[in-house]
Structures are given as structure tokens and as C-alpha cells.
Design an enzyme around this catalytic site. Structure first.
Site: not given
Length: 433
Positions: A131, A138, A203, A205, A237, A241, A244, A257, A261, A378
């Protein structure tokens, strides 16, 4: 191959009715995947409109190139990804001819299945999943929440940052995601607590499937790197938060994480994407000079991709009220700071051997424009500015029964637009204790 050919002709049409005006899978796309019908084993197929062509059946009937046919017997795309690129191009051309010539319809019709009645599978055996962190907007937006004065890591503009993620928890679109459990440390606590994540996030991606193999101890040059791309997909993914934030000291993500996925099921091939390569201009004039291994011999840094990305949210209440999905964000993949070629060149510069079926994630892609943030971290400013939905609900992070849908459309003037297929998953409660 980096030039277009007859398979990219925007005026080309197929005798498959559902593909003629299809938003994602017209004849110019021809993505590859692995599907199954009830009571039968998975097999390799190609999407055309609302139908799937059984490639194993076509190969057994002698309708495909003889050197490609043995590669289609498996229930995964790894053998095809390991083959020379010329064989994958030959397969694309053969499918194009079969599906555009009305006189060939009887040969193919018996091998067509309605996509709605098929189950999709992860298209390749993923040995390794890396990843990246290629979305500079971002990186900037997320970093600003922690360090407003210096949001980007000091190394960000010098190298494509990445970490090795978990391949065993990759699932295809439609498979539900479970809210992970783990340690999190509330701001007003001196010690962590254990329990379900309270800040589950998606996320947005782009996924890159790897073709071919470089020997351990050999590198892939940035000029040759696109030749190592088998194709593209969408990647969600998922990220916890709060987990993390606590475990990200000092190493990279782990439990936050590795739990799930989601990927879209179709591999939109590198050959199909050629019309949508565009100059890469994400670097500013005052950015630091790149080291030579990240610069092409033409003086550039590879190509960007002309793909429009979108994210939609549907809650349980919205479904009950019959409301359409709510668009959370939209933006171009070309806003990535690092190109796919640069990511591959950097990945192998130390001698790391990439294998057929390896998967690279771009990292969250956000746009510089309003409405282009690629995750709720975000959008909600880490929960300080919740999203107000048409149903009257608020979302800072995802709740149980929320569904996230990623979509992507590749577009370029003078060519037929193609899609990458939806990447969808619903939050189906917490993991079992």
C-alpha cells in the site's frame, strides 16, 4: 505497447446488445476476471456489457490463440499475468474479433452468461499487497490535522512512501466488512481501552495488478515499469482511524488496516488503459529534484491516468426511504503525486522481486478541489465537521449497515470511456469475539 490499435477504435461496435451503450464495459474495455455460476467451479471470464464470456469454454473450442489457451484453464489470472505481454495482447485482439464480427456470434453465444447471475471472485492469487501513499492531497490534509505547520513527511517528495499490507484479508466487491476490535486511546485517558473501532473509515484507492517477475536482486527501471502492469482495479483499503492513531508509533499500520481490503472484481488491462495515459504534472516547479532512478530517459517521470473517481454512501435509513446513494467525493486519479511507473521502480530498486498477481494500492487519492477528499478523516476533519446526509443523518465515520461504493471512469477525448467496475461493501457489524 504504449500506442493504441484497432481495439481502441471509438466507433467499433459489438453484436452483444447490452454492451453497445454500456457505461463501463463496451467492446473497447474487455476486462478480465474470475466468476462462477451456481453449482460450478470458478473460471476466467471477460466482461462485455451485462454479460460474461467464458474464456475457458472458448479456449476449449479452439476459438482463442493456442499459446494462450492453456493459461485460461486455471481459476485465477496468475498464469496469464506470468506470460509475456504479447500473449495478453493476442487474447485481447482475439476477443475483440469474436465480439465484433456478427458472423462469429454462434461460436460465442453459448459461452455468454448474464453477469447478474454470476458470482465474482478475487481475480488472482495475491501473494503480496503493498500500500503506497501516493495521494499528496490526502497526505497533506491528513498531516495538517496532526501538524498544521508541516503536514507532509520530510521524505514525501523524494520517494514513494509505502508499507507492506495483508494479502489474506483481501475480498472481492460485495463481501461485507466487519468492524474491527483493538486498542484505542481516548484523548482524555492515560491508558488505552479495548473494543470495537469507533472511527471506521474507507479509503479511495487505485489498485495495480503486477505482471511478470524480476529476479531477486534485480531492479525494474522506470522506463520499463509500465510493462510490469497487468491491469487496474479499485481498492477500498478500510481503516480504523482510532486504532491506527494509537498503534502508529513508530511503525506503520497493523491491526487498523489488516482486517479487510475490498477490491473491484475486474482487471481492466494495461492495454485497455493506453488511451487514458496522460502527462504527469503533479510536481511543482520548486519541488526537489528527483533522483535519477525515478526519472524517465525522456526527462519526465512516467504517465498519469485520466480516471475520474467517485465515492457514494448509503445508510440503512436511506435504503428504507428509497433515497439514492449520496456522493461523498469525486476527483481525478491524475492528482496522484507519484506515478505507477515510479512506484514500481522504487519498489524494486533495492532488488525486491515483484511476482505475477502482486497487488499495489495507490494509497488514498484526494483532489485539490472542494468535494474531492478520498476518506471521511478528511471530509469530517477527523470528526469535527460531520457530513449531513439527505436523510437528516450525520456521519463523521461509518456506522453499521452503511454501504460504501467506489466507481471509476477512464476518459479521453476521441476515445470511448470505460469503467473499472464497482467496488462495494457494507459494514455488517463487529467481528466476533
Amino acid at each position: 505497447m504504449t500506442s493504441t490499435d484497432r481495439t481502441h477504435n471509438p466507433d467499433a461496435e459489438t453484436w452483444v446488445d447490452s454492451a453497445r451503450a454500456h457505461r463501463e464495459f463496451p467492446i473497447q474495455n474487455l476486462p478480465l476476471g474470475v466468476y462462477s455460476i451456481a453449482g460450478e467451479e470458478p473460471r476466467i471470464g471477460c466482461a462485455i456489457g451485462d454479460e460474461i464470456v467464458d474464456l475457458r469454454g472458448l479456449a476449449q473450442d479452439g476459438r482463442l490463440p493456442p499459446d494462450v489457451a492453456p493459461l485460461l484453464a486455471a481459476a485465477e489470472l496468475n498464469p496469464l499475468f506470468a506470460a509475456p505481454a504479447a500473449q495478453r495482447r493476442a487474447l485481447r485482439h482475439a476477443l475483440f474479433d469474436l465480439l465484433t464480427d456478427p458472423e462469429r456470434q454462434p461460436e460465442v453465444q453459448m459461452h455468454l452468461y448474464p453477469a447478474g447471475g454470476c458470482r465474482m471472485h478475487v481475480p488472482a492469487r495475491v501473494g503480496n499487497f503493498t500500500d503506497f501513499f501516493a495521494g499528496i492531497h490526502h497526505a497533506t490534509n491528513g498531516g495538517r490535522l496532526v501538524n498544521p505547520n508541516s503536514p507532509l513527511p520530510a521524505n514525501y517528495k523524494f520517494l514513494p512512501i509505502a508499507y507492506h499490507s495483508r494479502s489474506s484479508s483481501i475480498r472481492v466487491s460485495g463481501h461485507p466488512v466487519r468492524r474491527p476490535r483493538g486498542q484505542r486511546k481516548p484523548p482524555d485517558s492515560t491508558a488505552p481501552v479495548f473494543g470495537p473501532s469507533q472511527r471506521l473509515d474507507y479509503e479511495l484507492e487505485l489498485g495495480v495488478w503486477i505482471a511478470g517477475e524480476n529476479d531477486l536482486g534485480s531492479a525494474v527501471s522506470v522506463d520499463d515499469a509500465f510493462g510490469r502492469v497487468a491491469g487496474f482495479c479499485l481498492v477500498n483499503d478500510w481503516s480504523a482511524r482510532d486504532l491506527q492513531a494509537w498503534e502508529f508509533q513508530p511503525l506503520g499500520p497493523f491491526l487498523s488496516k489488516s482486517f479487510h481490503t475490498t477490491i473491484s472484481p475486474w482487471v481492466v488491462t494495461a492495454e485497455a488503459m493506453i488511451p487514458f495515459l496522460m502527462p504527469h504534472d503533479a510536481r511543482a516547479a520548486d519541488d526537489p529534484e528527483l533522483l535519477p532512478y525515478l526519472v524517465t530517459t525522456t526527462g519526465g517521470s512516467g504517465d498519469a491516468l485520466s480516471i475520474q473517481l467517485e465515492v457514494y454512501l448509503t445508510t440503512e435509513r436511506m435504503r428504507q426511504q428509497g433515497r439514492p446513494p449520496y456522493k461523498l467525493s469525486a476527483g481525478p486519479a491524475s492528482d496522484m503525486y507519484w506515478t505507477v511507473a515510479q512506484m514500481i521502480a522504487h519498489h524494486t530498486v533495492n532488488g525486491c522481486n515483484l511476482m505475477p498477481g502482486d497487488l499495489l494500492g495507490s494509497g488514498t487519492i484526494s483532489s485539490a478541489h472542494p468535494g474531492g477528499a478520498g476518506c471521511l478523516l478528511e471530509i469530517s476533519l477527523n470528526g469535527k465537521q460531520p457530513v449531513e446526509l439527505p436523510s437528516g443523518e450525520l456521519r463523521s465515520y461509518l456506522e453499521d449497515s452503511d454501504e460504501i461504493r467506489l466507481t471509476a471512469t477512464a476518459y479521453a477525448e476521441g476515445f470511448r470511456s470505460i469503467g473499472l467496475g464497482d467496488c462495494v461493501a457494507i459494514v455488517a457489524g463487529c467481528v466476533s469475539a
